[in-house]
Design an enzyme around this catalytic site. Sequence first.
Site: not given
Ligand code: HEA
Ligand code: HEA
Ligand SMILES: [Cu+2]
Lengths: 283, 367, 525
Positions: C76, C141, C168-169, C252, C267, C327, C330
């Site tokens: 997933h 993942w 690819s990327s 990251h 934007s 951020t 923005k």
């Molecule tokens: C951008 C990326 C992205 C997106 C879009 C999503 C989308 C969703 N994720 Fe995501 N998720 C991740 C990125 C993302 N996730 C990542 C990186 C992890 C961490 C993995 C890890 O721990 O290693 C994670 C882990 C994660 C967990 C934790 C699992 C765990 O720790 O064990 C859960 C649990 O609720 C969850 C739920 C969902 C749900 C409900 C959606 C929903 O938005 C999904 C929406 C559902 C659909 C789009 C289905 C639509 C289709 C149908 C309903 C029709 C079905 C029928 C037929 C095909 C016939 N995700």
């Molecule tokens: C689109 C993807 C995305 C983005 C944009 C971010 C944005 C940020 N993330 Fe996130 N992050 C993930 C995707 C993302 N993250 C994913 C996928 C994981 C888990 C991966 C995994 O373990 O599977 C993760 C996990 C993750 C962790 C680790 C958690 C853990 O595993 O223990 C941390 C810890 O520092 C973190 C921090 C942040 C911070 C500080 C930002 C900042 O960039 C956010 C900045 C934005 C704001 C703060 C809001 C707007 C700001 C204002 C309005 C200004 C005024 C605010 C103040 C002065 C407070 N992220």
């Molecule tokens: Cu990070």
Amino acid sequence: MTSQPDHYYLPAPSHWPVTGSTALFCMALGAVLAMNNAPGAGWTLIGLGAAIMIYMLFGWFGTVIRESESGKFNKQVDVSFRWGMSWFIFSEVMFFAAFFGALFYMRVLSVPWLGELDQKLLWPDFTSTWPAAGPGIEGQFTPMGAWGIPAINTLLLLSSGATVTWAHWGLKLNNRGQLKLGLFLTILLGVLFLGLQAYEYGHAYSELNLKLTTGAYGATFFMLTGFHGFHVTLGAIMLTVIFFRSLAGHFKPESHFAFEAVSWYWHFVDVVWLLLFVLVYWL
Amino acid sequence: MAGIGMLFGAAGASWAQSRYNLQPPQSPIATQIYDLHMLVLVICVIIFVGVFSFMFYAIVKHRKSVGHKAAQFHENTTVEIIWTVIPFFILIGMAYPATKTIIAMKDTSTPDMTIKATAYQWKWGYDYLNGEGEGISFFSNLATPKAQIEGSRPKGQSYLLEVDNPVVVPVGRKVRILTTANDVLHAWMVPALGVKQDAIPGFIRDTWFKAEKPGTYRGQCAELCGKDHGFMPIVVEAVEPEKYAQWVAEAKSKQGASVVDPNKQFTLAELMALGEKVFAGNCAVCHLASGKGMPPAFPALNGSKVATGPKDAHVKLVLSGKANTAMASFKQLSDADLAAVVTYERNSWGNKAGDLVQPAEVKALRK
Amino acid sequence: MEAVHAHEHGHEHHPSGIMRWVTTTNHKDIGTLYLWFSFTMFMVGGVMALIIRSELFQPGLQVVNPDFFNQMTTLHGLIMVFGAIMPAFVGFANWQIPMMSGAPDMAFPRMNNWSFWLLPPAALLLIISLFVPGGAAAAGWTLYAPLTVQLGMGMDLTIFAVHILGMSSIMGSINIITTILNLRAPGMNMMKMPLFVWTWLITAYLLIAVMPVLAGAVTMTLTDRHFGTHFFNAAGGGDPVLFQHIFWFFGHPEVYIIAIPAFGVVSQVIPAFSRKPLFGYTSMVYATSSIAILSFLVWAHHMYTVGMPVQAQLFYMYATMLIAVPTGVKVFNWVATMWKGSLTFETPMLFAIGFLFLFTMGGFSGLVLSITPVDIQLHDTYYVVAHFHYVMVAGALFSAFAGVYFWLPKWTGRMYDETLGKWHFWLTMIFFNVTFFVQHFLGLAGMPRRIPDYALQFADFNMISSIGAFGFGLSQVFFLYIVLKAIRSGEKSPERPWEGADTLEWTMLPTPAPYHSFETPPVIK
Ligand code: HEA
Ligand code: HEA
Ligand SMILES: [Cu+2]
Ligand code: CUA
């Protein structure tokens, strides 16, 4: 033929990319099978994939060369190629960075940590030094010295950097003889380098007890020099291609991007070697 | 700034068991974490409400349908500088208390006692290394029965958060926990005590806590470690010092009783009985009580070449494990346990090797 | 318009049927392929999410076994990140960058085709891995060693899939950078480029810098598995934590690779429906660049619990917190763009506002996580899961929806059904929060992530979350219906459906956009 088209060249639909994808798919699947107890089937698939890959490379590059020689590329296309090649080399730099990072981490952090007091509970007899194989590896090994073959190899690669530049001068002055000789020497030096490298590996395995499995030192040594050697091989193949193109009369003094791309690549491989020589062999 | 901090420090002081917040803190560090989280949360909520009240005001008042005409301004250096600088200072306000907490958390010096927690797929082993109770060591397994997990029996109160042998510690003492692992990464987490420390194979890492009140604190392994990652809980039982002393005495005498003479000759029946227990406690998670395993990930022992082949090879495999597979080394088990479990495997299910392994033989095979 | 068909060079033969798509070198065709591929993968990854949520509907093991559960979590994550979100934005880049910067196509059209056609084999390898002995990779993942060293051949398939995805990327990014730097129309100087183009320039740079590092990391895993190296094994002087450093050096920046193009789309959309130029264009460019640069310095905030020295924890905490500043800039700029505008709320704008609102929430939960002591409580709990779904689903995915609704008229010449679009938005918005908001509470209370079964006190929120997930999933099937309906029988779009949209594709090209645009570069004043 020589007039520059005023439009950016847009190629026609092409099946080469999907052919390449098919090749990679076969090679990947084959490699997985070969590594997991299905060597026969795996190697067959790898071979098939490699064959398709070679077919694709000939076809694709052949097409590009024909387009280039028939004057379809204008200045802007040429600039695109330059950007493209530069960023490709940058991506290669980052690939090596991952392995240099691993070397740095093991050498400066994890191996010393393992020798610290805190870890005595797990590794009572380990004292950290470098080069090290790690606390769980039995048997002695001898690290690779810097001043034998590696130093000679450094000289070889450095001179090959000079010969390729010399060839480039020849090309720019329209001195075709110098171009061909320079390229030939470069390839020769590259092949010599690879030969010595292979000999050095053999020596490591048979006499130094230094293997890929020799813990931190073995893994970083062989992976870094191995990937470098692989890149030298690629570079040498690319040089061979442009060598034959030179023989066929390709490249003009004012436009010869393919030549430059290959020489950039060759210089990149050179620089990586210098880093290797200092960080892996010498220090 | 400081005002806000104080305000919510105070609000945080009355930790009721809330379903919407961190667990009520039970150690000094957990308390600091709790307050820190409240502080950051509240600042974020205030900024959030502030920023989005502007947006919603615009959505209501500056919409085309109420006839609002668009202004054409598109920059204002003063505002832009202001909203770059102010957040920066707010962040400093958060970083300051956080820094203090980090330094306190990392200070594992001068503990009253030290316990080593070793993670195995999928259980914990504890060794009391220093301080009162030194020398005690035991394994801690999930105590929830399979039937509850599979749903054929109703789930108990502490479903999945209960173990056979909890870690017992005295209240008010600084307990240092060393973590390490036998196979893959795990993490030792007890939320109410504010500790979470990864257990890394081949390395020792440490953390500490001081339980303030007697009680049972429950946590779980918090780093994906394979199939049964969800089933290796941690239970810490904090007791008054006198009760702790009592527990230590009991644990020591139990441990003394179970030490066997290394040269004792066991009978097949004895080994089989002991082996069954050891197998259930250590091996059955993968190879199943039926010995059928879960091929191809976990091979069947019933009919396995190793379990029916030469016994030395069998003992060696269990002693040193098999590299790059889930089959880890089990050298931490005693000679008697190992002898028993190997004998059990060779003579159970369909396996009829007929031979038996004595503890002395295991001892000889250890290097 | 006349310029467009004047030069028919380069397309001597046009394969038709499926071969048209397989061999195409046209940026619009390739963009379309990317978008459909992405949506397909979104469905596949979504179904996996639904399997996860079904198992978590109630305590106890009902639907799948723990090992398969882990495979679902892993796939997933991988499929959503590499298969759904990234390709979606590359699809936008393909369609829009040439049109928005006045280029005839992408710089390397054939390589562009290859970038796309590497994705299906990689996806296929991942899918095949489900059916091999031992099943798919089940280490999350993040593919942490040494669990990955234990796994079966599914792991090898995953490694090669990651290699191919990386190629690819990288090729896609080289193409994008070159197009932007070299193919802009005369007069389109850097500081006139639409922000979407800027964000992609920065993203592409990030991609080229980090994808090779990921390739290196999984290569080391491969050699540890099969060739006896000890990169991640203490016995040989290595360290499992080394993998995490290399992975997060990629990982990251990767999350900003997902977020930054999303910023770009938003934007474009917000000014268009505010009828007012983007506020603070210059500071947007600088803020985005700062985020990209800072993103290389904060990776170890994913590793606060591995036991780093205190100085390292402090450094990574400060650096991570700092990202809130650009951020924030923005976010403030977007709000200031709406301020005193003349706002209308068509579906693209609704999704952009939804993005703004929820992404900021996700940003704040990120900030909470960046505070080391708090993260030590929350690491590897559902709080993290909630955080990243807020930034990736409500952030990136919402932004992608906004982009599709915004540009669909330009791409197809037909309008989507506005009423249905609004329904889609509201259903998505509500179910998204039902699914993921409660996960914050689960995390705070201490529920670990990646577990198939949980203690009883987590039961009610999990049930709510699972119900939300199904609602959310169904709403996306509804999205598919809306798009298909628009393509098949949507009303004909006016030349400029959005009053406030003023980038080149709207002002200099007809609707729908012709197959070849800007073969003669337009001149920008
Ligand atoms: C951008 C990326 C992205 C997106 C879009 C999503 C989308 C969703 N994720 Fe995501 N998720 C991740 C990125 C993302 N996730 C990542 C990186 C992890 C961490 C993995 C890890 O721990 O290693 C994670 C882990 C994660 C967990 C934790 C699992 C765990 O720790 O064990 C859960 C649990 O609720 C969850 C739920 C969902 C749900 C409900 C959606 C929903 O938005 C999904 C929406 C559902 C659909 C789009 C289905 C639509 C289709 C149908 C309903 C029709 C079905 C029928 C037929 C095909 C016939 N995700
Ligand atoms: C689109 C993807 C995305 C983005 C944009 C971010 C944005 C940020 N993330 Fe996130 N992050 C993930 C995707 C993302 N993250 C994913 C996928 C994981 C888990 C991966 C995994 O373990 O599977 C993760 C996990 C993750 C962790 C680790 C958690 C853990 O595993 O223990 C941390 C810890 O520092 C973190 C921090 C942040 C911070 C500080 C930002 C900042 O960039 C956010 C900045 C934005 C704001 C703060 C809001 C707007 C700001 C204002 C309005 C200004 C005024 C605010 C103040 C002065 C407070 N992220
Ligand atoms: Cu990070
Ligand atoms: Cu042990 Cu997770």
